[in-house]
Write an enzyme that holds these catalytic residues in place. Structure first.
Site, PDB file in Angstrom:
ATOM      1  N   GLU A 140       0.835  -1.198   0.000  1.00  0.00           N
ATOM      2  CA  GLU A 140       0.000   0.000   0.000  1.00  0.00           C
ATOM      3  C   GLU A 140       0.875   1.256   0.000  1.00  0.00           C
ATOM      4  OE1 GLU A 140      -3.419   1.858   2.997  1.00  0.00           O
ATOM      5  OE2 GLU A 140      -2.922  -0.278   3.043  1.00  0.00           O
ATOM      6  N   GLU A 144      -3.106  10.551   3.266  1.00  0.00           N
ATOM      7  CA  GLU A 144      -4.310  10.592   4.083  1.00  0.00           C
ATOM      8  C   GLU A 144      -4.377  11.896   4.869  1.00  0.00           C
ATOM      9  OE1 GLU A 144      -5.377   6.295   5.578  1.00  0.00           O
ATOM     10  OE2 GLU A 144      -3.251   6.680   5.907  1.00  0.00           O
TER      11      GLU A 144
END
Length: 266
Positions: A140, A144
């Site tokens: 990943e 964010e």
């Protein structure tokens, strides 16, 4: 980033309308097994469902206080809107939105132009991901915006389920006040993160760089119990995250649009 990720349809579909080019540099863009995605620029004049998958009808686990709902994802004059709102959806009291590519992408440049949602307890994210639901290790790469402090964005990556690579990066003027450009350039031996065209973080330790092709995601969700990470959740009405553009450029190819970080560094 919480390690549990969305379910997605099995298999991949090819895009025809919004691909900028179908030309791939031989031996480069397809170097990773399972990476079939080609360079594209998506400006959301329409939503090609053969290319994008709208998450609907489930949540990612107990940490998430909302259910993915296709009703929370709309287009508005060339901008993708992802909404978080109080609405009965599955076993949750709130509904939220996620969009993911159907195709997996490998090394290259990943870019988004977005405005994060406002509100403590929320997470506005642009990331790539692959994991056990796809019968692959959990790899990943993340941008964010954590609801408790939208003056920053968190960058992070997971390699075979191992994270702990978080870094907080300032966003001038606030990630929720205006659109900002976020990009990562993913190479086998180097990973670079950019905010508004400026290099903000670089990783050269190959053990901390993912290697498996991944799908591309944008999402907005909330949590009641991740207080230390996202801040205490407090609902004051519907909020939305806006996405103006998503792009991927395969290694060795020229920048695809004037605002691309590749136009600045090449």
């Amino acid at each position: 980033m919480i390690s549990t990720r969305s379910r997605a349809p099995h298999g991949t579909l090819s895009r025809s309308l919004l691909l900028v080019s179908l030309v791939i540099t031989p031996g480069v863009a397809m170097a990773q097994d399972g990476a079939t995605g080609r360079s594209f620029v998506e400006e959301f004049d329409t939503l090609d469902r053969s290319f994008w998958y709208v998450s609907d009808g489930w949540s990612n686990g107990d940490h998430q206080n909302c259910t993915w709902s296709k009703q929370q994802l709309t287009l508005d004059n060339g901008t993708l809107q992802l909404e978080f709102a109080k609405a009965e959806a599955g076993e949750r009291d709130y509904a939220c939105a996620e969009l993911q590519s159907r195709t997996r992408y490998g090394y290259g440049t990943y870019e988004v132009r977005m405005r994060a949602a406002s509100g403590s307890g929320l997470n506005s994210a642009f990331f790539s991901y692959i994991g056990p639901v796809d019968k692959q290790p959990h790899d990943e790469l993340d941008f964010e915006v954590l609801g408790k402090d939208s003056s920053q964005v968190q960058v992070n990556q997971y390699v075979s389920g191992r994270g702990g690579n978080e870094k907080m990066v300032p966003v001038a003027g606030g990630a929720d006040k205006d659109f900002h450009d976020y990009a990562f350039i993913w190479e086998q031996q180097r990973l670079r993160y950019f905010v508004d065209g400026k290099l903000v973080h670089e990783v050269t330790d190959a053990t901390k760089i993912p290697s498996h092709p991944q799908k591309i995601f944008v999402s907005l969700w909330g949590s009641d119990n991740l207080v230390g990470w996202l801040g205490p959740f407090s609902y004051a009405g519907p909020v939305s995250m806006a996405v103006d553009r998503i792009a991927y450029t395969a290694p060795g190819e020229d920048c695809r649009f004037p605002q691309s970080v590749l136009c600045e560094i090449e």
